[in-house]
Design a protein around this motif. Sequence first.
Motif, short mmCIF file in Angstrom:
data_model
loop_
_atom_site.label_atom_id
_atom_site.label_comp_id
_atom_site.label_asym_id
_atom_site.label_seq_id
_atom_site.Cartn_x
_atom_site.Cartn_y
_atom_site.Cartn_z
N MET A 22 26.78 105.06 22.49
CA MET A 22 26.29 103.58 22.42
C MET A 22 27.06 102.85 21.41
O MET A 22 27.84 103.21 20.53
N GLU A 26 24.45 97.63 20.20
CA GLU A 26 23.24 97.99 21.11
C GLU A 26 22.36 98.59 20.17
O GLU A 26 21.20 98.43 20.37
N LEU A 27 22.53 99.51 19.29
CA LEU A 27 21.93 100.15 17.86
C LEU A 27 21.02 98.79 17.51
O LEU A 27 19.96 99.10 17.23
N ARG A 30 18.29 97.59 19.15
CA ARG A 30 17.17 98.34 19.67
C ARG A 30 16.44 98.48 18.28
O ARG A 30 15.34 98.79 18.22
N VAL A 31 17.23 98.54 17.10
CA VAL A 31 16.51 98.66 15.70
C VAL A 31 15.88 97.65 15.20
O VAL A 31 14.88 97.39 14.43
N GLU A 60 16.09 105.94 17.63
CA GLU A 60 17.12 105.31 18.75
C GLU A 60 18.12 106.46 19.01
O GLU A 60 18.75 106.60 20.10
#
Length: 73
Positions: A22, A26-27, A30-31, A60
């Motif tokens: 990842m 991207e993290l 998502r967060v 995640e």
Amino acid sequence: MPPEEPHRIECRLDRLLDERGMTLAELAARVGVTVANLSILKNDRAKAIRFSTLSAICRELDCQPGDLLTFSA
């Protein structure tokens, strides 16, 4: 006021991201935090982290807080 002592908490975000394939971007998406804020955490420059952010990162990355943060003696 005495000078602030540097903290000895180390972040293992790079390793966890690599293991999961990842990206930081991207993290962050998502967060729900900025890449800049995650970068500060990743580079051990953070002075604090909200439990809600820590919980979202752990959710995640499917990890525990101790997988992400360690104390160096």
